[in-house]
Motif scaffolding. Structure first.
Motif, PDB file in Angstrom:
ATOM      1  N   TRP A 206       0.877  -1.212   0.064  1.00 38.67           N
ATOM      2  CA  TRP A 206      -0.023   0.103  -0.042  1.00 38.67           C
ATOM      3  C   TRP A 206       0.949   1.302  -0.122  1.00 38.67           C
ATOM      4  CZ3 TRP A 206      -3.878   1.709   4.348  1.00 38.67           C
ATOM      5  CH2 TRP A 206      -4.838   2.483   3.802  1.00 38.67           C
ATOM      6  N   ALA A 207       1.973   1.169   0.848  1.00 34.36           N
ATOM      7  CA  ALA A 207       2.758   2.421   0.906  1.00 34.36           C
ATOM      8  C   ALA A 207       3.446   2.535  -0.458  1.00 34.36           C
ATOM      9  CB  ALA A 207       3.882   2.164   1.853  1.00 34.36           C
ATOM     10  N   VAL A 208       3.798   1.665  -1.240  1.00 33.12           N
ATOM     11  CA  VAL A 208       4.434   1.604  -2.621  1.00 33.12           C
ATOM     12  C   VAL A 208       3.504   2.193  -3.536  1.00 33.12           C
ATOM     13  CG1 VAL A 208       5.377   0.508  -4.421  1.00 33.12           C
ATOM     14  CG2 VAL A 208       6.036  -0.164  -2.292  1.00 33.12           C
ATOM     15  N   TRP A 209       2.338   1.768  -3.557  1.00 29.20           N
ATOM     16  CA  TRP A 209       1.132   2.257  -4.271  1.00 29.20           C
ATOM     17  C   TRP A 209       0.915   3.823  -4.105  1.00 29.20           C
ATOM     18  CZ3 TRP A 209      -3.604   4.744  -4.025  1.00 29.20           C
ATOM     19  CH2 TRP A 209      -4.169   4.903  -5.032  1.00 29.20           C
ATOM     20  N   LEU A 210       0.929   4.269  -2.720  1.00 23.09           N
ATOM     21  CA  LEU A 210       0.827   5.567  -2.374  1.00 23.09           C
ATOM     22  C   LEU A 210       1.779   6.419  -2.898  1.00 23.09           C
ATOM     23  CD1 LEU A 210      -0.655   5.311   1.208  1.00 23.09           C
ATOM     24  CD2 LEU A 210      -2.050   6.084  -0.782  1.00 23.09           C
ATOM     25  N   GLU A 211       3.125   5.905  -2.741  1.00 25.25           N
ATOM     26  CA  GLU A 211       4.077   6.650  -3.328  1.00 25.25           C
ATOM     27  C   GLU A 211       4.168   7.012  -4.728  1.00 25.25           C
ATOM     28  OE1 GLU A 211       9.036   6.250  -3.042  1.00 25.25           O
ATOM     29  OE2 GLU A 211       7.772   4.742  -2.487  1.00 25.25           O
ATOM     30  N   ARG A 212       3.431   6.015  -5.516  1.00 25.25           N
ATOM     31  CA  ARG A 212       3.449   6.187  -7.013  1.00 25.25           C
ATOM     32  C   ARG A 212       2.102   6.723  -7.541  1.00 25.25           C
ATOM     33  NH1 ARG A 212       4.169   0.955 -11.200  1.00 25.25           N
ATOM     34  NH2 ARG A 212       4.180   2.003 -12.933  1.00 25.25           N
ATOM     35  N   TYR A 213       1.107   6.532  -6.721  1.00 24.26           N
ATOM     36  CA  TYR A 213      -0.310   7.031  -7.348  1.00 24.26           C
ATOM     37  C   TYR A 213      -0.894   8.125  -6.639  1.00 24.26           C
ATOM     38  CZ  TYR A 213       0.420   3.087 -10.709  1.00 24.26           C
ATOM     39  OH  TYR A 213       0.795   2.180 -11.582  1.00 24.26           O
ATOM     40  N   ALA A 214      -0.294   8.452  -5.382  1.00 28.10           N
ATOM     41  CA  ALA A 214      -0.937   9.296  -4.411  1.00 28.10           C
ATOM     42  C   ALA A 214      -1.206  10.559  -5.214  1.00 28.10           C
ATOM     43  CB  ALA A 214      -0.179   9.670  -3.369  1.00 28.10           C
ATOM     44  N   SER A 215      -0.089  11.083  -6.039  1.00 27.31           N
ATOM     45  CA  SER A 215      -0.178  12.330  -6.910  1.00 27.31           C
ATOM     46  C   SER A 215      -0.456  12.041  -8.344  1.00 27.31           C
ATOM     47  CB  SER A 215       1.073  13.303  -6.642  1.00 27.31           C
ATOM     48  OG  SER A 215       1.113  13.680  -5.194  1.00 27.31           O
ATOM     49  N   PRO A 216      -1.373  12.681  -9.005  1.00 25.95           N
ATOM     50  CA  PRO A 216      -1.367  12.149 -10.497  1.00 25.95           C
ATOM     51  C   PRO A 216      -0.245  12.517 -11.207  1.00 25.95           C
ATOM     52  CG  PRO A 216      -2.597  14.264  -9.902  1.00 25.95           C
ATOM     53  CD  PRO A 216      -2.221  13.788  -8.605  1.00 25.95           C
ATOM     54  N   PHE A 217      -0.214  11.950 -12.428  1.00 23.50           N
ATOM     55  CA  PHE A 217       0.943  12.090 -13.254  1.00 23.50           C
ATOM     56  C   PHE A 217       0.983  13.601 -13.752  1.00 23.50           C
ATOM     57  CE2 PHE A 217       0.857   7.453 -13.497  1.00 23.50           C
ATOM     58  CZ  PHE A 217       2.401   7.248 -13.054  1.00 23.50           C
TER      59      PHE A 217
END
Length: 226
Positions: A206-217
């Protein structure tokens, strides 16, 4: 599980909010019913006096008996609990001159082992957490004793060693889910371990997902003739 991870794994599992709340709900529900000491032979003066003496001791100990019971029930987590009975001389009151309980002190289970015979009968309690004067672990106080030096000031039979264990009568021993003469009991956390482990891995993903997708591209548009 305990053989591979040691009892410390249960202490780590206690940090989980769901596990802690579920365990505390069980313990507090058990303690909420209250307790009493009743005479074994109602109407018998000697039996009534013994019941009054036990109740006097339990109510006069350091802290409360409910707190002691909660500590003893840590066996639900670790599989067993070992609580030392501390005695004292009673001076005031109707039981002056007798020896009563001053406290029941539950010890951390990490440094205690059971000495049993081939039939599973408990012979004594072994303490493996002693250390030398230099602060280094003393393996002479463990399940695997070493030979003492030729010239040593240490007593040949230290209390709590494999050769001279503590008497079981000195402790309140609670083995939870004890089966097949296993004094170490069986923790309820064993069943929860796979799900707790999966939950820990899930938090990492979940932390990895948040790091990658928490802010939009970042998305940009420009004119074709720019």
């Amino acid at each position: 599980l305990v053989r591979n991870k040691s009892l410390a794994i249960f202490r780590e599992m206690e940090r989980d909010d769901m596990i802690t709340s579920a365990t505390q709900m069980r313990i507090q529900a058990r303690l909420s019913t209250g307790w009493d000491i009743k005479s074994g032979i109602p109407g018998n003066s000697r039996s009534e006096e013994m019941a009054d003496f036990v109740k006097f001791c339990l109510k006069g100990m350091e802290g409360t008996f409910e707190e002691d019971l909660e500590q003893i029930m840590s066996a639900i987590t670790y599989g067993f609990s070992i609580s030392e009975k501390v005695y004292s001389y009673i001076e005031p009151g109707q039981f002056k001159g007798k020896i009563g309980l001053r406290a029941i002190k539950t010890r951390e289970p990490f440094n205690y082992d059971f000495k049993i015979d081939p039939h599973g009968n408990l012979l004594g309690i072994i303490y493996t957490g002693m250390s030398s004067k230099e602060g280094k672990p003393s393996f002479n106080n463990s399940m695997f004793p070493r030979s003492a030096p030729a010239q040593s000031n240490e007593p040949s039979l230290q209390d709590g060693t494999l050769a001279n264990p503590f008497s079981p009568d000195k402790f309140v021993i609670y083995s939870y889910n004890r089966r097949f003469e296993n004094w170490y009991g069986r923790s309820d956390y064993i069943g929860a371990f796979p799900w707790w482990l999966m939950k820990g891995h899930g938090r990492k993903f979940w932390a990895v997902w948040l790091e990658r997708y928490a802010s939009p591209f970042i998305w940009a548009q420009y004119k074709s003739d720019a």
